[in-house]
Design a protein around this motif. Sequence first.
Motif, PDB file in Angstrom:
ATOM      1  N   ASP A   5      51.214  72.139  -1.129  1.00  0.00           N
ATOM      2  CA  ASP A   5      50.310  71.213  -0.443  1.00  0.00           C
ATOM      3  C   ASP A   5      49.406  71.941   0.543  1.00  0.00           C
ATOM      4  OD1 ASP A   5      51.163  69.038  -1.788  1.00  0.00           O
ATOM      5  OD2 ASP A   5      52.656  68.431  -0.282  1.00  0.00           O
ATOM      6  N   GLY A   6      48.128  71.666   0.418  1.00  0.00           N
ATOM      7  CA  GLY A   6      47.171  72.209   1.386  1.00  0.00           C
ATOM      8  C   GLY A   6      46.957  73.707   1.290  1.00  0.00           C
ATOM      9  N   ALA A   7      47.314  74.312   0.142  1.00  0.00           N
ATOM     10  CA  ALA A   7      47.126  75.770   0.026  1.00  0.00           C
ATOM     11  C   ALA A   7      45.652  76.113   0.234  1.00  0.00           C
ATOM     12  CB  ALA A   7      47.610  76.250  -1.340  1.00  0.00           C
ATOM     13  N   ARG A   8      45.401  77.008   1.147  1.00  0.00           N
ATOM     14  CA  ARG A   8      44.045  77.365   1.545  1.00  0.00           C
ATOM     15  C   ARG A   8      43.714  78.798   1.143  1.00  0.00           C
ATOM     16  NH1 ARG A   8      42.887  79.086   5.976  1.00  0.00           N
ATOM     17  NH2 ARG A   8      45.103  79.203   6.506  1.00  0.00           N
ATOM     18  N   LEU A   9      44.704  79.676   1.342  1.00  0.00           N
ATOM     19  CA  LEU A   9      44.490  81.101   1.097  1.00  0.00           C
ATOM     20  C   LEU A   9      45.657  81.620   0.257  1.00  0.00           C
ATOM     21  CD1 LEU A   9      42.714  83.618   1.888  1.00  0.00           C
ATOM     22  CD2 LEU A   9      44.369  83.998   3.738  1.00  0.00           C
ATOM     23  N   ALA A  10      45.332  82.264  -0.859  1.00  0.00           N
ATOM     24  CA  ALA A  10      46.392  82.711  -1.776  1.00  0.00           C
ATOM     25  C   ALA A  10      46.124  84.138  -2.235  1.00  0.00           C
ATOM     26  CB  ALA A  10      46.487  81.778  -2.973  1.00  0.00           C
ATOM     27  N   LEU A  11      47.232  84.816  -2.538  1.00  0.00           N
ATOM     28  CA  LEU A  11      47.174  86.204  -3.007  1.00  0.00           C
ATOM     29  C   LEU A  11      47.487  86.266  -4.501  1.00  0.00           C
ATOM     30  CD1 LEU A  11      47.238  89.368  -2.549  1.00  0.00           C
ATOM     31  CD2 LEU A  11      49.690  89.090  -2.123  1.00  0.00           C
ATOM     32  N   GLY A  12      46.663  87.001  -5.247  1.00  0.00           N
ATOM     33  CA  GLY A  12      46.985  87.351  -6.625  1.00  0.00           C
ATOM     34  C   GLY A  12      47.213  88.856  -6.679  1.00  0.00           C
ATOM     35  N   HIS A  13      48.306  89.271  -7.318  1.00  0.00           N
ATOM     36  CA  HIS A  13      48.705  90.692  -7.306  1.00  0.00           C
ATOM     37  C   HIS A  13      49.139  91.107  -8.704  1.00  0.00           C
ATOM     38  CE1 HIS A  13      52.331  93.361  -7.344  1.00  0.00           C
ATOM     39  NE2 HIS A  13      51.731  94.051  -6.405  1.00  0.00           N
ATOM     40  N   ALA A  14      48.784  92.315  -9.098  1.00  0.00           N
ATOM     41  CA  ALA A  14      49.268  92.854 -10.364  1.00  0.00           C
ATOM     42  C   ALA A  14      49.526  94.339 -10.210  1.00  0.00           C
ATOM     43  CB  ALA A  14      48.253  92.618 -11.475  1.00  0.00           C
ATOM     44  N   TYR A  15      50.521  94.828 -10.965  1.00  0.00           N
ATOM     45  CA  TYR A  15      50.717  96.284 -11.011  1.00  0.00           C
ATOM     46  C   TYR A  15      50.931  96.684 -12.462  1.00  0.00           C
ATOM     47  CZ  TYR A  15      55.798  96.591 -11.879  1.00  0.00           C
ATOM     48  OH  TYR A  15      57.046  96.550 -12.440  1.00  0.00           O
ATOM     49  N   GLY A  16      50.731  97.958 -12.729  1.00  0.00           N
ATOM     50  CA  GLY A  16      50.871  98.413 -14.101  1.00  0.00           C
ATOM     51  C   GLY A  16      51.265  99.873 -14.192  1.00  0.00           C
ATOM     52  N   GLY A  17      51.481 100.313 -15.439  1.00  0.00           N
ATOM     53  CA  GLY A  17      51.938 101.674 -15.671  1.00  0.00           C
ATOM     54  C   GLY A  17      53.297 101.862 -15.034  1.00  0.00           C
ATOM     55  N   GLY A  55      44.417  91.734 -13.685  1.00  0.00           N
ATOM     56  CA  GLY A  55      43.850  91.694 -12.342  1.00  0.00           C
ATOM     57  C   GLY A  55      42.600  92.553 -12.245  1.00  0.00           C
ATOM     58  N   ALA A  56      42.689  93.764 -12.781  1.00  0.00           N
ATOM     59  CA  ALA A  56      41.545  94.676 -12.739  1.00  0.00           C
ATOM     60  C   ALA A  56      40.345  94.065 -13.464  1.00  0.00           C
ATOM     61  CB  ALA A  56      41.935  96.014 -13.368  1.00  0.00           C
ATOM     62  N   THR A  57      40.621  93.359 -14.552  1.00  0.00           N
ATOM     63  CA  THR A  57      39.547  92.738 -15.337  1.00  0.00           C
ATOM     64  C   THR A  57      38.833  91.679 -14.502  1.00  0.00           C
ATOM     65  OG1 THR A  57      40.845  93.120 -17.332  1.00  0.00           O
ATOM     66  CG2 THR A  57      39.056  91.540 -17.506  1.00  0.00           C
ATOM     67  N   ALA A  58      39.601  90.850 -13.819  1.00  0.00           N
ATOM     68  CA  ALA A  58      39.001  89.825 -12.962  1.00  0.00           C
ATOM     69  C   ALA A  58      38.178  90.461 -11.850  1.00  0.00           C
ATOM     70  CB  ALA A  58      40.099  88.934 -12.371  1.00  0.00           C
ATOM     71  N   ILE A  59      38.663  91.588 -11.327  1.00  0.00           N
ATOM     72  CA  ILE A  59      37.948  92.257 -10.232  1.00  0.00           C
ATOM     73  C   ILE A  59      36.626  92.844 -10.731  1.00  0.00           C
ATOM     74  CG2 ILE A  59      38.029  94.251  -8.679  1.00  0.00           C
ATOM     75  CD1 ILE A  59      41.001  93.604  -8.216  1.00  0.00           C
ATOM     76  N   VAL A  60      36.642  93.440 -11.925  1.00  0.00           N
ATOM     77  CA  VAL A  60      35.390  93.970 -12.483  1.00  0.00           C
ATOM     78  C   VAL A  60      34.399  92.821 -12.713  1.00  0.00           C
ATOM     79  CG1 VAL A  60      34.352  95.107 -14.489  1.00  0.00           C
ATOM     80  CG2 VAL A  60      36.459  96.013 -13.503  1.00  0.00           C
ATOM     81  N   ALA A  61      34.919  91.694 -13.228  1.00  0.00           N
ATOM     82  CA  ALA A  61      34.049  90.530 -13.454  1.00  0.00           C
ATOM     83  C   ALA A  61      33.474  90.040 -12.126  1.00  0.00           C
ATOM     84  CB  ALA A  61      34.840  89.421 -14.145  1.00  0.00           C
ATOM     85  N   SER A 109      46.197  96.020  -8.535  1.00  0.00           N
ATOM     86  CA  SER A 109      44.980  95.235  -8.352  1.00  0.00           C
ATOM     87  C   SER A 109      45.367  93.953  -7.626  1.00  0.00           C
ATOM     88  CB  SER A 109      44.308  94.942  -9.704  1.00  0.00           C
ATOM     89  OG  SER A 109      45.202  94.308 -10.591  1.00  0.00           O
ATOM     90  N   MET A 110      44.510  93.538  -6.718  1.00  0.00           N
ATOM     91  CA  MET A 110      44.826  92.376  -5.877  1.00  0.00           C
ATOM     92  C   MET A 110      43.550  91.635  -5.524  1.00  0.00           C
ATOM     93  SD  MET A 110      47.322  94.313  -3.159  1.00  0.00           S
ATOM     94  CE  MET A 110      48.536  95.498  -3.775  1.00  0.00           C
ATOM     95  N   TRP A 111      43.684  90.325  -5.376  1.00  0.00           N
ATOM     96  CA  TRP A 111      42.590  89.602  -4.764  1.00  0.00           C
ATOM     97  C   TRP A 111      43.139  88.500  -3.869  1.00  0.00           C
ATOM     98  CZ3 TRP A 111      38.870  86.975  -8.854  1.00  0.00           C
ATOM     99  CH2 TRP A 111      39.440  85.815  -9.386  1.00  0.00           C
ATOM    100  N   ALA A 112      42.315  88.122  -2.896  1.00  0.00           N
ATOM    101  CA  ALA A 112      42.627  86.991  -2.031  1.00  0.00           C
ATOM    102  C   ALA A 112      41.568  85.933  -2.319  1.00  0.00           C
ATOM    103  CB  ALA A 112      42.584  87.400  -0.567  1.00  0.00           C
ATOM    104  N   VAL A 113      42.020  84.706  -2.556  1.00  0.00           N
ATOM    105  CA  VAL A 113      41.086  83.609  -2.810  1.00  0.00           C
ATOM    106  C   VAL A 113      41.366  82.474  -1.836  1.00  0.00           C
ATOM    107  CG1 VAL A 113      40.493  84.039  -5.233  1.00  0.00           C
ATOM    108  CG2 VAL A 113      42.618  82.835  -4.688  1.00  0.00           C
ATOM    109  N   SER A 114      40.294  81.751  -1.525  1.00  0.00           N
ATOM    110  CA  SER A 114      40.419  80.708  -0.513  1.00  0.00           C
ATOM    111  C   SER A 114      39.610  79.481  -0.915  1.00  0.00           C
ATOM    112  CB  SER A 114      39.911  81.233   0.833  1.00  0.00           C
ATOM    113  OG  SER A 114      39.907  80.186   1.787  1.00  0.00           O
ATOM    114  N   SER A 115      40.084  78.332  -0.456  1.00  0.00           N
ATOM    115  CA  SER A 115      39.314  77.107  -0.653  1.00  0.00           C
ATOM    116  C   SER A 115      38.113  77.082   0.300  1.00  0.00           C
ATOM    117  CB  SER A 115      40.208  75.890  -0.388  1.00  0.00           C
ATOM    118  OG  SER A 115      40.818  76.006   0.887  1.00  0.00           O
ATOM    119  N   GLU A 116      38.157  77.954   1.286  1.00  0.00           N
ATOM    120  CA  GLU A 116      37.071  77.987   2.275  1.00  0.00           C
ATOM    121  C   GLU A 116      36.110  79.126   1.977  1.00  0.00           C
ATOM    122  OE1 GLU A 116      39.244  78.257   5.896  1.00  0.00           O
ATOM    123  OE2 GLU A 116      40.153  76.281   5.587  1.00  0.00           O
TER     124      GLU A 116
END
Lengths: 153, 385
Positions: free
Chosen positions: B358-370, B90-96, B376-383
């Motif tokens: 069906d129709g997913a518009r807003l989704a959460l990606g979550h990770a934890y470590g140690g 998750g942290a890697t995607a956020i840095v990118a 690390s978290m992100w929210a992604v949307s089709s909009e």
Amino acid sequence: MSQDLGPEETLSARFKLEFDYTRSVGPVVGRFLMGLLQRRIEGIRMSDGRVLVPPTEYDPLTSESLDEFVEVGDAGEVVSWSWVQVPREKHPLDRPFAWALIRLDGADVPMLHAVDAGSESRMRSGGRVKVRWRAERVGHIRDIECFEPEDAS
Amino acid sequence: MAELCGVIGIGQTRYAAKRGDLSIAGLVREAALRALEDAGLEWKDIDAIVIGKAPDMFEGVMMPELYLADALGAVGKPILRVHTAGSVGGATAIVAASLVQAKIHERVLTVSFEKQSESNAMWALSLKQPFQVHVNAGAGGYFAPHIREYIHRSKAPDNIGILVAYKDRLNALKNPYAHLQIPGVTPEQIEQSPMLWEPIRFLESCPSSDGACAMVLADERNAERSGRSVAWVRGTAMRSEPTMFAGRDEVNPRAGRDCARDLYAQAGITDPRRDFDMAEIYVPFSWFEPMWLENLGFAEEGTGWKMVESGATMLDGDMPVNCSGGVLSSNAIGASGMVRFAEAAIQVRGDAGEHQIDGARLALGHAYGGGSQFFSMWAVSSEKP
């Protein structure tokens, strides 16, 4: 764990970090190593036509995957070298030898290996060397025991 | 204002116990090529590479980013390695994403991986050190007391972990990339599997997987002209806290709560259970689903297990969690966080196949470590924001 405590020091201790791993070589290096088992040296053709030995999985210029294997000779030319007068325990030979960059016949890029030349006077850039195969081969770069000057035989 | 960032390509390997056919380079390459292909791009189109993996001890390759530069087309380009233990994907995607949002690069390839078959991650976590008691417990042994504390506090019934595992194992059957697939799995089968670290049973635990996940992130102009469906990044957040300090709450860590609050503020989320259409949450042991549901604000403290029990987090529930089968079904550790982020993006791109909401518009990606200390978290949307 041994502990050393000097008069003005806090505690410290040595420890040894060890761990076991597995390594998978993949299709390109895997084929190269399997070739050595059968006394065959294979390189791979880059996008610009040059032949790399040992082969790499990906083109250093374009990053594209490489898959055109090219068999090269078991003899070649010394491009550059360095003499080791006093071999150390982990060196491949127990007598004075040369580390050399060797461009095998059919290859465009030299590879590093040891040359058992006997004396420094028998080494020169542009000189010809050939492989001395190890009798017991396992699929390792040291299946090539070393190279030797071609005029030795 | 920051540049917009969108996911325009995603690639995953099939997660498996052992990918003996591939070198480590070949493994990351497979995911990266699939992401490039999905984005309709070539190596030359990528400006920079951001790679993540778990501790070097896991595979015994020091600075793998250097060895992997050619496999990832990084010759002559910047390559950057990120490391935050299990949350690293998750942290890697956020840095990118931040490189795109900061207008430093237009198109960034981000990749994370683990080849667990080449190591022993369980015990690489528990190295004997001088002046420390050697716990020798592995991840499950470390987290089991946190789970017991959660059960004690929340008075959750014993079967909640089994329900989570059953759901994720059913979901995995709908995800062709999932490692652990048990056709015909039953709750009884999970209940009867060996107790590893009370209360964690074998089938309530993640497997050890080989695998890699990659994404291509692009700025607004490149995302729009890609012709691909885009998962727009609506917010990103990371938080950390020390493993141990007096008064630390390992069951409901403050770093996780703060991270979620920050993310929701960026994405304009006021009620996560209502606003999100699905969530991919890092759940390596079944009980972490109710724990994180509370930590993330999907449920009031002490009630996450009720949400599980009601079926709300199932594929047909009102708040589906881990539709991919989650970490419980595939755990290439370094990749696992990025897989959560990628699976969230796959859902809003409408590309999840059998496990699509069906129709997913807003989704959460979550990770934890140690020790539940990196989030690390992100929210992604089709909009588009």
